[in-house]
Each structure stands twice: as C-alpha cells, then as structure tokens.
Write a protein that holds these residues in place. Structure first.
Motif, PDB file in Angstrom:
ATOM      1  N   ALA A  20     -35.215 108.896  63.047  1.00 57.56           N
ATOM      2  CA  ALA A  20     -34.218 109.583  63.868  1.00 57.56           C
ATOM      3  C   ALA A  20     -34.883 110.518  64.856  1.00 57.56           C
ATOM      4  O   ALA A  20     -36.054 110.899  64.709  1.00 57.56           O
ATOM      5  N   TYR A  28     -34.403 109.241  55.889  1.00 62.66           N
ATOM      6  CA  TYR A  28     -35.299 109.066  57.028  1.00 62.66           C
ATOM      7  C   TYR A  28     -36.748 109.042  56.563  1.00 62.66           C
ATOM      8  O   TYR A  28     -37.158 109.809  55.705  1.00 62.66           O
ATOM      9  N   ASP A  48     -30.330 107.586  65.847  1.00 64.06           N
ATOM     10  CA  ASP A  48     -30.925 106.902  64.699  1.00 64.06           C
ATOM     11  C   ASP A  48     -31.591 105.606  65.147  1.00 64.06           C
ATOM     12  O   ASP A  48     -31.078 104.894  66.026  1.00 64.06           O
TER      13      ASP A  48
END
Length: 629
Positions: A428, A473, A413
C-alpha cells in the motif's frame, strides 16, 4: 533556515506542542571587584540577562515536545545564505587528477584514477573544500514547470548555476562552484535494489525480526515494512509512535547514500578528510534538513577505526546542507543571477572533472542515458513500492498487479496476483499525515486487559476482534506530504510562479475591489498535476547528453558503460550492475556494505513536564559544561 518559511505554507502541519522549549542554564559571572569571594544568591544570578537562545535542527530531533512539522522550526543553518557563506569562506580544494593541479602535484592525464592518493597535498591545501551537489528529480520537475522547460533542461539550468561560468563561479571571494553535480536518481537505483533485497530477506525469515530491538540497524524490520526515506515521517514516528520503529526499513535515503559514497571513498581510498568535502543536497522538502542533521548519518558510522588522524574525524555530516527548489532561486537572486536566462544545454564535457575511481565515475555520471523517474503508477516519491512489487512479479511468472484506490487519492492498495487470482503480496501507499495517523493507529499493539479472562483490545484489532487490513500488508510506502514528494513543502508554489516569471498578477480571478486574489486549492491541484507531468516526462525525454564522447583516455569508464544490460533488468534498473557497484564501493572503503547502506532509528524521549530533583539538575548541568561526578 530561509525566511520563506511560514506555517501557512505547510501541507503536513498537525498542531504545535505546548512544551516546545529549549531550557538554558546560566552560571554566575566571575567577580571582577575587590571581593571575589562574595556569595552570589540564586536570585541575583537569575537576574542577569542571559544570552539569546538558538534552536538548531539537532535540538529539534532531540525534543519530543511538539508534533508539528520540521518546517515550523526556524533555524539559522542550512539555507541559501549558508551555501554562499561557505563558498566564500574556503578556497577550492585542488585535485591531483584534475587538469588544474595544485602546485607541483602531477596530473593524471588519462583520468584513470589516482592510486597514490593525496600524498602531494600540504596542510595549506587541505584547508580548501571540494564542493559536491546532488539534485533530486522533484526539484528539477518544480523548476521545469515554473520556467516551461523540460525536466532535463531544468537540470541543465541548475548545473549551470552551480558549476557553470555564468553561475556561482561568476562571483564570490574565490569564485567557487560545485565540482560534481550528481543526479539523486543514480543513488536511488541503489536504494531501490537494496530495498527489494531487504524486503525479500525480512519476508523470507520473519522470525529474525527482533521485536524489542526497535530501530536497530542489525535487525530485520517486521511486517509490514514501512518506508524510511521521508524524514518528516521518521521524526514523527520516533517522537510519537515508537511502536512502529521495528517496522521501519533500515535503508538510507538517496540523499544520505550520496553523501556517504562520495565522502567515504574520498576519505578511505584517496586520503581526503570528510571535513574537506562539502555536500549540498537540493531536495523538495525542508524535512530533508532534519535528516542531514541526524547523528547516525555522519562519518563516525562508516569511517575505519584504523585510519590515520587526518581521516578519522568523527561526526562529520554526510550531507552538510540542504536547500529546496524555492531556496535555489533565492540562491541565484542573492548573486544577482537571472535563473531563467541560464543556458538550457548541458555543460561541455571537456570541463568535467572525473571522479577518481573510473568504475564509480561511470556509475555516478552515466554516459548514455540519465536514470528516469519511474512509472506514474509508482508515485512521485521514488517508486520504492513499485520497484519491490516489480521485483516480486519477475520472481512469479504469470503474476499480475492490481491497483485499488483506498479511502482517498493518497491511499492506494497494490495486489500481486498469481495466474489463478490468489493474492501473493499486498502492499500500500499512504501519503499525508492524516492517512499516516490511521495507519499507525492500526499498527499499535493490542493492550492486554487487567481483568482476568478478558480478550486484548486496542488499536491493532478491529471491533470484531479480527486483524485489520494494515496487518496484512507486506510493505507500505509512507510519505508525509499529500500527493508525495513532488508536493514537498520546499517546492515552488503556484502563487509564486507569476512573480518569478515577472507577471503583474497571480490570478485571473479578481476580488470585489478589482485586486487579484490568492490562488486557491483548485489552481494548486492543477499546478501539482503539471509538476507531476514534468517529473514523469523524464523517462522518455532526451537531455542532449546521452552520447557524450569519453574524456581523453577514459577507456575503463566507457567499458563499464558497455556492460549495461548484462544483469537482470527490473523496473528499468540493471540490478546486477548496481550490486556490483555497491560491492566495489565496499571494497574501496574497506567498510561493511551494511554499514554503508543502512542506518538505525531510536525512540525520542523528553523530560518536559517531569519533576527533576536538585541532584539530577546539577548532574545535568555538570555534564553539559564538560564536568561530571
């Protein structure tokens, strides 16, 4: 494909499908006897021996009967033998701006470009081919580790094999070699700049992403945006998880961009048909062969509808052939060339034939310094995530980057934090199919319950009903191979290194019978560490070719080099210069820049296992042989 492939070598293997088939249709042979009107029954027709079926990469792309890696499909094209056969089948295409002009075509002594195009060429000349190669930095790193040389020296050895007098030009029917050898990092810089712009645009206007458009080129991807540079991952998504298609980046890979740029400029500006340019890509994995076979990555996607018949050939691949590092050594061996003895120094600049457009010549073949391979924190797969993260960091003064390891080494991450510690962006890195499966499972839309009033359940929600971290994300760099592209299936394996170097044993360990044993995972991990070290060392090493004198009269190209650094430099890339070159590319070809840089994806459906009636079967047979209703 080369015989070096086997299921034991695969590191992204899932499982073979139960219906990986290519059905064939046979028609009764024409009667040659005295009674041509004799009725032939279906049983008799089926009894005749059909010709052997052949499976191509196009068949693999069009079938969803398996979820295995593309390497498991044995095909006859895109091998080192195909490279040699093509070199021996076509005479070289002589270029009017080259020192050895064909017949009465005048040379351009200043190498400043050819305004009049290919008007001096006759039909006989156009039967030849112009051979162009692009080399990925992962292949150079694999070769460098194998021969204990630097990444730059490995690149020089490859150049001598493909273009030097002691390489492929030393033999063959026409003594052909490759006119231009392009560093894939050059077009990767364009891909990184375009990727950052795509992410910025998608995040700034998330409502513009059409959920129903899936992988259409004219729509923006949905958050989280997933990298599309890995063809193994794309093939897997298209066949098994179409719900992720709206999330895929529409950006072409550096391999595809290289082929598109070279062929489009030569065709649209200088009149060389796309079929007369043969582009070979040296890549770290066999899945890149699948990418080259995609129908979306052909001249039909960018060629002008108003072009002349010689220019408007549809369906010519942007990348004609892909071979890997292992196949590169087989290529040398097939011509009885000792690859390890090839020179480590660069080819002389006096033998270089410039690209006809001086601005693109300076961009494709920089005089001062070869593009590096990025920061180790960005990974060994091109650094898409890292460049996008650095772009956003430059836009937020005082921000910092925090890196957190996930459930294993292939899940990482990346957090962009403000000066107060608030999370600005979360990105990520997911490498390897095992981790990819977890990612796509989380992205699967929640399924509505059939019971009234019940809440939606499904892969997109956790057990407590809260959204998973994957949904937060903004961008995810996805690669099929564990460890990234330096661990591609086509890279040289640790078990092969000793044999290549001419050693007698492949391991210092010995079995109970005193025989050498196969190297295990520990040795393979150490080998990958060395390949990664060679890959990232390219940022600081010198290949001895940084201060080349410009070719005679090539003042314009040198002026372009002098302009480096005038734009905003992000992650070592002059973004302003790259954008200017992309705009110049679009102006030369008359094509829209989006058409040149982006592509599309589609859901792959199969009728395997479905009941097909006689009408549908006959209709399919008629269309396959050129008929119809």
């Amino acid at each position: 494909m080369s015989a070096i492939l086997s299921a034991d070598d695969l590191n992204d293997f899932i499982s073979p499908g139960v219906a990986c088939i290519k059905p064939i249709e046979t028609l009764p042979e024409k009667a040659d006897g005295p009674n041509p009107y004799e009725v032939t029954t279906e049983d008799k027709a089926a009894a005749s021996k059909p010709p052997p079926a052949s499976i191509s990469l196009t068949d693999c792309l069009a079938c969803s009967g398996c979820v295995t890696s593309a390497e498991a499909v044995l095909v006859s094209l895109q091998s080192h033998n195909e490279v040699l056969n093509t070199l021996d089948a076509h005479p070289p295409l002589q270029l009017p701006w080259a020192p050895y002009a064909y017949k009465n075509v005048a040379t351009n002594s200043t190498h400043g470009g050819l305004d009049e195009g290919m008007e001096g060429f006759d039909d006989e000349t156009l039967r030849g081919k112009l051979f162009v190669a692009s080399v990925s930095p992962q292949v150079r790193a694999s070769v460098a580790s194998t021969y204990n040389v630097s990444e730059g020296e490995a690149g020089n050895m490859i150049s001598h094999l493909l273009s030097g007098p002691t390489g492929l030009r030393s033999g063959g029917v026409y003594r052909n070699g490759f006119t231009w050898i392009i560093d894939a990092n050059t077009l990767r810089s364009a891909a990184l700049v375009a990727a950052a712009e795509e992410v910025d645009s998608a995040l700034a206007n998330p409502s513009a992403a059409a959920a129903g458009a899936e992988g259409s080129m004219d729509t923006k991807p949905k958050k989280p945006i997933l990298t599309s540079a890995c063809p193994g991952w794309i093939c897997y998504a298209e066949k098994t998880h179409p719900h992720v298609l709206p999330h895929l980046s529409r950006l072409k890979s550096p391999q595809a961009l290289t082929g598109t740029l070279v062929k489009s400029v030569l065709a649209q500006r200088y009149g060389i048909p796309p079929s007369s340019v043969w582009h070979l890509a040296l890549m770290p994995c066999f899945d890149k062969k699948l990418e080259a076979s995609r129908s979306e990555l052909t001249s039909s996607s960018w060629i002008s509808s108003t072009s002349s018949p010689a220019e408007s050939e549809g369906g010519v691949r942007d990348t004609d052939c892909v071979i890997t590092a292992r196949e590169l050594l087989h290529l040398a061996s097939a011509r009885n060339i000792d690859f390890g003895s090839l020179p480590r120094t660069p080819l002389p600049s006096s033998s270089r034939i410039p690209f006809p457009d001086p601005l693109l010549d300076a961009f494709l073949f920089p005089r001062r310094k070869r593009p590096g391979n990025g920061d180790p924190d960005g990974g060994s797969s091109g650094g898409y995530l890292w460049h996008i993260l650095q772009t956003h960091r430059a836009a937020h003064p005082g921000s910092s980057i925090k890196i957190e390891r996930g459930r294993n080494a292939d899940v990482v991450d990346y957090l962009l934090l403000s000066s107060t510690g608030a999370v600005i962006l979360r990105m990520a890195r997911y490498y390897g199919f095992r981790n990819i499966q977890n990612l796509v499972r989380r992205l699967k839309p929640a399924k509505g319950s059939r019971m009234g009033g019940a809440r939606a359940v499904g892969g997109a929600r956790r057990a407590n009903g809260t959204a998973g971290k994957e949904e937060e994300y903004s961008y995810v760099e996805v690669m099929a191979c564990p460890g990234g592209c330096t661990n591609g299936g086509g890279q040289i394996k640790v078990q092969e290194v000793a044999e290549i170097r001419g050693l007698e044993v492949i391991s210092t360990e010995e079995g109970s019978m005193g025989q050498p044993v196969k190297l295990g995972p520990k040795e393979q991990r150490e080998w990958l560490r060395r390949v990664d070290e060679a890959y990232f060392s390219a940022e600081s090493e010198s290949d001895g070719d940084e201060e080349l004198e410009p070719d005679g009269g090539d003042v314009d190209a040198m002026d372009v080099d002098q302009r480096d650094g005038r734009g905003e430099v992000v992650n070592g890339i002059d973004t302003g210069y790259v954008r200017e070159m992309m705009q110049h590319w679009a102006q030369l070809t008359g094509a829209d820049l989006q058409t040149l840089l982006f592509t599309s994806y589609r859901k792959v459906e199969s009728d395997v296992g479905k009941k097909v009636g006689d009408v549908e079967r006959v209709a399919g047979l008629a269309s396959s042989i050129g008929g119809g209703w």
